[in-house]
Design an enzyme around this catalytic site. Sequence first.
Site, PDB file in Angstrom:
ATOM      1  N   THR A  63       0.860  -1.188   0.000  1.00 40.65           N
ATOM      2  CA  THR A  63       0.000   0.000   0.000  1.00 40.65           C
ATOM      3  C   THR A  63       0.889   1.227   0.000  1.00 40.65           C
ATOM      4  O   THR A  63       1.897   1.247   0.719  1.00 40.65           O
ATOM      5  CB  THR A  63      -0.877   0.025   1.277  1.00 40.65           C
ATOM      6  OG1 THR A  63      -1.789  -1.065   1.208  1.00 40.65           O
ATOM      7  CG2 THR A  63      -1.639   1.329   1.418  1.00 40.65           C
ATOM      8  N   ARG A  92     -14.008  -7.324   0.119  1.00 37.07           N
ATOM      9  CA  ARG A  92     -13.099  -7.255   1.268  1.00 37.07           C
ATOM     10  C   ARG A  92     -12.409  -5.882   1.327  1.00 37.07           C
ATOM     11  O   ARG A  92     -11.960  -5.366   0.309  1.00 37.07           O
ATOM     12  CB  ARG A  92     -12.052  -8.362   1.144  1.00 37.07           C
ATOM     13  CG  ARG A  92     -10.966  -8.367   2.231  1.00 37.07           C
ATOM     14  CD  ARG A  92      -9.703  -7.705   1.745  1.00 37.07           C
ATOM     15  NE  ARG A  92      -8.612  -7.797   2.717  1.00 37.07           N
ATOM     16  CZ  ARG A  92      -7.556  -6.996   2.727  1.00 37.07           C
ATOM     17  NH1 ARG A  92      -7.441  -6.040   1.817  1.00 37.07           N
ATOM     18  NH2 ARG A  92      -6.614  -7.131   3.619  1.00 37.07           N
ATOM     19  N   VAL A  93     -12.331  -5.284   2.501  1.00 33.91           N
ATOM     20  CA  VAL A  93     -11.447  -4.129   2.687  1.00 33.91           C
ATOM     21  C   VAL A  93     -10.472  -4.460   3.803  1.00 33.91           C
ATOM     22  O   VAL A  93     -10.789  -5.245   4.699  1.00 33.91           O
ATOM     23  CB  VAL A  93     -12.192  -2.808   3.004  1.00 33.91           C
ATOM     24  CG1 VAL A  93     -13.069  -2.362   1.847  1.00 33.91           C
ATOM     25  CG2 VAL A  93     -12.983  -2.919   4.288  1.00 33.91           C
ATOM     26  N   ASP A 150      -7.009  -2.609   6.187  1.00 34.19           N
ATOM     27  CA  ASP A 150      -6.799  -1.498   7.120  1.00 34.19           C
ATOM     28  C   ASP A 150      -6.736  -0.136   6.442  1.00 34.19           C
ATOM     29  O   ASP A 150      -6.960   0.892   7.080  1.00 34.19           O
ATOM     30  CB  ASP A 150      -5.462  -1.714   7.846  1.00 34.19           C
ATOM     31  CG  ASP A 150      -4.306  -1.798   6.832  1.00 34.19           C
ATOM     32  OD1 ASP A 150      -4.373  -2.639   5.911  1.00 34.19           O
ATOM     33  OD2 ASP A 150      -3.347  -1.003   6.945  1.00 34.19           O
ATOM     34  N   THR A 181       1.195  -0.691   6.349  1.00 36.36           N
ATOM     35  CA  THR A 181       1.049  -1.492   5.137  1.00 36.36           C
ATOM     36  C   THR A 181       1.338  -2.946   5.502  1.00 36.36           C
ATOM     37  O   THR A 181       2.045  -3.210   6.465  1.00 36.36           O
ATOM     38  CB  THR A 181       1.988  -0.985   4.018  1.00 36.36           C
ATOM     39  OG1 THR A 181       1.915  -1.889   2.906  1.00 36.36           O
ATOM     40  CG2 THR A 181       3.429  -0.869   4.458  1.00 36.36           C
TER      41      THR A 181
HETATM   42  N1  ASP Z   1      -2.801  -3.171   3.908  1.00 34.09           N
HETATM   43  C1  ASP Z   1      -3.341  -3.531   2.626  1.00 34.09           C
HETATM   44  C2  ASP Z   1      -4.570  -4.350   2.795  1.00 34.09           C
HETATM   45  O1  ASP Z   1      -4.626  -5.191   3.674  1.00 34.09           O
HETATM   46  C3  ASP Z   1      -2.384  -4.249   1.735  1.00 34.09           C
HETATM   47  C4  ASP Z   1      -0.927  -3.905   1.865  1.00 34.09           C
HETATM   48  O2  ASP Z   1      -0.532  -2.892   2.394  1.00 34.09           O
HETATM   49  O3  ASP Z   1      -0.086  -4.672   1.431  1.00 34.09           O
HETATM   50  O4  ASP Z   1      -5.470  -4.194   2.016  1.00 34.09           O
END
Ligand code: ASP
Length: 317
Positions: free
Chosen positions: A148, A176-177, A179, A199
């Site tokens: 992210t 799905r969401v 964080d 992330t």
């Molecule tokens: N944190 C993000 C999520 O879970 C993905 C990521 O940062 O790699 O959607």
Amino acid sequence: MARILSTWRMSLEGAEKAQKLLNNNGSAGDAVETAIREVEENPLYRSVGLAGLPARDGSVSLDSGYMDGATLSIGAVGSIQDFAHPISISRALSKLHLNNCLFGIDAERWASANGFERINLHDPQSMKLWQDMLMKQSTPQVYKGHDTVCVIALDGANNIVVGTSTSGLFLKTPGRVGDSPMPGCGFYADATIGAAAATGVGEEIMKGCLSFDIVSLMKNGRTPQQACDEAVHQLDARMKKIRGYTDDLSVIAMDMHGNIGASTTIQNFSFVTPDEEGKLTVYVARHNEPETIYAPATQQWLDDYMAVRHAGKLEQW
Ligand code: ASP
């Protein structure tokens, strides 16, 4: 001290523009939006915006969050399809008094009604990676090595702003969401203290409300580095005690003096910020206790990072 801090090497080009903006008395909000838009529109980076890796059903959906530390205003969108710049939608939502966090089709309706640009996010190489993965596995496993873009900006007027943008986990369940659009989990900013962002695997980050936890630790006197390490190591230890492992996660934080921190459970977490001479630098952090170790990326590391992306491959951690 006006300063930018952002996650992963992919944020370098955007961070350069944002740091220039801050050096010319630009606002932290503009810096965050500028840096993230740059990543969102670059198809080389398959974990954010255009060319994002699809969900299990082949759809590409995006999540984003934005918080202004001076006003504590929050805006977020989750699970939206076919918009070029989720960060700009989040920022616009943060200016409203109510109805700041919109998810799914109603978020898309709001964004369309308010003139935000729609584009087709699908890209042939991302679709090929999706197809290959489906063919390899009878029950597709959610791919957890993902990135992210998180940006924290401190401006000359003493405001701090944080933003996030992501296409979430590759092969996630539609709807799905993680964080990234969740205030306090993927991002948090308070201009009396500082800001933090995360992330990694959202399901894990949400268990610790990590960004709020880090800002609270800074409020209680920890430096950004101490706060990042304490929050990450405590959650890591707790999850290992509960079920024997912790899913990958990484965090960044900045206080109101421009001091920064980063912590991670992995060996290869990159972030971008100016060095002591003010030169924007990519750092690579690796898990270490009690304190995370990080150093400027070597040329070899930088070349390898880009080679994986130009080849349209998945990064293996
Ligand atoms: N944190 C993000 C999520 O879970 C993905 C990521 O940062 O790699 O959607």
